[in-house]
Write a protein that holds these residues in place. Structure first.
Motif, PDB file in Angstrom:
ATOM      1  N   PRO A  27       0.830  -1.207   0.000  1.00  0.00           N
ATOM      2  CA  PRO A  27       0.000   0.000   0.000  1.00  0.00           C
ATOM      3  C   PRO A  27       0.861   1.254   0.000  1.00  0.00           C
ATOM      4  O   PRO A  27       1.852   1.343   0.708  1.00  0.00           O
ATOM      5  N   SER A  28       0.490   2.211  -0.811  1.00  0.00           N
ATOM      6  CA  SER A  28       1.215   3.467  -0.867  1.00  0.00           C
ATOM      7  C   SER A  28       0.242   4.628  -1.020  1.00  0.00           C
ATOM      8  O   SER A  28       0.651   5.744  -1.311  1.00  0.00           O
ATOM      9  N   ASP A  29      -1.040   4.330  -0.811  1.00  0.00           N
ATOM     10  CA  ASP A  29      -2.045   5.371  -0.923  1.00  0.00           C
ATOM     11  C   ASP A  29      -2.105   6.184   0.369  1.00  0.00           C
ATOM     12  O   ASP A  29      -1.723   5.717   1.424  1.00  0.00           O
ATOM     13  N   VAL A  30      -2.558   7.416   0.242  1.00  0.00           N
ATOM     14  CA  VAL A  30      -2.786   8.277   1.396  1.00  0.00           C
ATOM     15  C   VAL A  30      -4.272   8.611   1.392  1.00  0.00           C
ATOM     16  O   VAL A  30      -4.785   9.177   0.426  1.00  0.00           O
ATOM     17  N   VAL A  31      -4.957   8.216   2.459  1.00  0.00           N
ATOM     18  CA  VAL A  31      -6.404   8.413   2.550  1.00  0.00           C
ATOM     19  C   VAL A  31      -6.685   9.471   3.610  1.00  0.00           C
ATOM     20  O   VAL A  31      -6.230   9.360   4.742  1.00  0.00           O
ATOM     21  N   SER A  60      -3.511   0.623  -3.481  1.00  0.00           N
ATOM     22  CA  SER A  60      -4.148   0.248  -2.225  1.00  0.00           C
ATOM     23  C   SER A  60      -4.100  -1.269  -2.121  1.00  0.00           C
ATOM     24  O   SER A  60      -4.084  -1.962  -3.142  1.00  0.00           O
ATOM     25  N   LEU A  61      -4.120  -1.776  -0.907  1.00  0.00           N
ATOM     26  CA  LEU A  61      -4.263  -3.221  -0.731  1.00  0.00           C
ATOM     27  C   LEU A  61      -5.658  -3.638  -1.183  1.00  0.00           C
ATOM     28  O   LEU A  61      -6.608  -2.846  -1.074  1.00  0.00           O
ATOM     29  N   PRO A  62      -5.817  -4.858  -1.687  1.00  0.00           N
ATOM     30  CA  PRO A  62      -7.171  -5.344  -1.986  1.00  0.00           C
ATOM     31  C   PRO A  62      -8.020  -5.254  -0.713  1.00  0.00           C
ATOM     32  O   PRO A  62      -7.543  -5.561   0.384  1.00  0.00           O
ATOM     33  N   GLY A 103     -20.958  -3.475   0.158  1.00  0.00           N
ATOM     34  CA  GLY A 103     -20.187  -4.694   0.392  1.00  0.00           C
ATOM     35  C   GLY A 103     -19.251  -5.080  -0.732  1.00  0.00           C
ATOM     36  O   GLY A 103     -18.756  -6.206  -0.778  1.00  0.00           O
ATOM     37  N   ALA A 104     -18.968  -4.175  -1.649  1.00  0.00           N
ATOM     38  CA  ALA A 104     -18.133  -4.498  -2.815  1.00  0.00           C
ATOM     39  C   ALA A 104     -16.725  -4.918  -2.408  1.00  0.00           C
ATOM     40  O   ALA A 104     -16.172  -4.421  -1.431  1.00  0.00           O
ATOM     41  N   ASN A 105     -16.163  -5.850  -3.181  1.00  0.00           N
ATOM     42  CA  ASN A 105     -14.753  -6.212  -3.055  1.00  0.00           C
ATOM     43  C   ASN A 105     -13.979  -5.421  -4.095  1.00  0.00           C
ATOM     44  O   ASN A 105     -14.329  -5.416  -5.275  1.00  0.00           O
ATOM     45  N   HIS A 106     -12.930  -4.768  -3.642  1.00  0.00           N
ATOM     46  CA  HIS A 106     -12.130  -3.908  -4.512  1.00  0.00           C
ATOM     47  C   HIS A 106     -10.741  -4.535  -4.610  1.00  0.00           C
ATOM     48  O   HIS A 106      -9.854  -4.214  -3.818  1.00  0.00           O
ATOM     49  N   THR A 135     -12.025  -2.934   4.736  1.00  0.00           N
ATOM     50  CA  THR A 135     -11.381  -4.023   5.468  1.00  0.00           C
ATOM     51  C   THR A 135     -10.473  -4.765   4.478  1.00  0.00           C
ATOM     52  O   THR A 135     -10.934  -5.116   3.383  1.00  0.00           O
ATOM     53  N   PRO A 136      -9.206  -4.975   4.828  1.00  0.00           N
ATOM     54  CA  PRO A 136      -8.307  -5.699   3.896  1.00  0.00           C
ATOM     55  C   PRO A 136      -8.850  -7.085   3.551  1.00  0.00           C
ATOM     56  O   PRO A 136      -9.391  -7.775   4.423  1.00  0.00           O
ATOM     57  N   LEU A 137      -8.717  -7.472   2.280  1.00  0.00           N
ATOM     58  CA  LEU A 137      -9.092  -8.832   1.864  1.00  0.00           C
ATOM     59  C   LEU A 137      -7.944  -9.769   2.225  1.00  0.00           C
ATOM     60  O   LEU A 137      -6.784  -9.399   2.165  1.00  0.00           O
ATOM     61  N   LYS A 138      -8.290 -10.959   2.561  1.00  0.00           N
ATOM     62  CA  LYS A 138      -7.275 -11.951   2.929  1.00  0.00           C
ATOM     63  C   LYS A 138      -6.857 -12.741   1.737  1.00  0.00           C
ATOM     64  O   LYS A 138      -7.489 -12.967   0.822  1.00  0.00           O
TER      65      LYS A 138
END
Length: 138
Positions: A27-31, A60-62, A103-106, A135-138
């Motif tokens: 991850p290298s995004d800034v939120v 971003s992380l998934p 509830g979308a997965n990104h 929430t990070p996806l596993k």
């Protein structure tokens, strides 16, 4: 001896691919939260806006979004590569937008450029008590 050489090359290649693959999702995004307000005529719902800045090549992380969150995303600058649920990977450029269902997965969210920064605005309509927007996806 040949089998050992082949195995060594295979393991070295697999290691490099694993390292490269994990770097892709570093991850290298800034939120930054931009706005939050309860919606007066929708009891229990809030509007939350966040800015997401990506450096060149950033990602971003998934992640999954809150089950109550309907999202509108707008590219402020640059180009954003995105994949939501089972949809195709798409590139959105400055001024373009998309929406995401609750509830979308990104699985893909990153800067499409390796040389220029990118920025998007994500607007969530979400249950007011849903504090975890992603929430990070596993």
């Amino acid at each position: 001896m040949i089998m050992r050489s082949i195995l060594t090359v295979f393991l070295a290649t697999a290691s490099i691919c694993t390292i490269a693959g994990s770097a892709t999702y570093k991850p290298s995004d800034v939120v930054k939260q931009n706005f939050e307000q309860a919606i007066p005529n929708l009891p229990g719902k809030s509007l939350v806006a966040v800015e997401v800045e990506y450096p060149p090549g950033g990602s971003s992380l998934p992640h999954a979004h809150a089950k109550s969150a309907f999202i509108y995303a707008y590219v402020i600058s640059g180009a954003i590569e995105s994949k939501v649920n089972d949809g195709d990977v798409r590139v959105y450029r400055t001024g373009e937008s998309w929406s995401e269902p609750p509830g979308a997965n990104h699985s893909v969210s990153r800067n499409a450029s390796k040389t220029k920064p990118a920025k998007l605005l994500a607007v969530f309509i979400v249950d007011s008590n849903d504090r975890e927007l992603t929430t990070p996806l596993k």
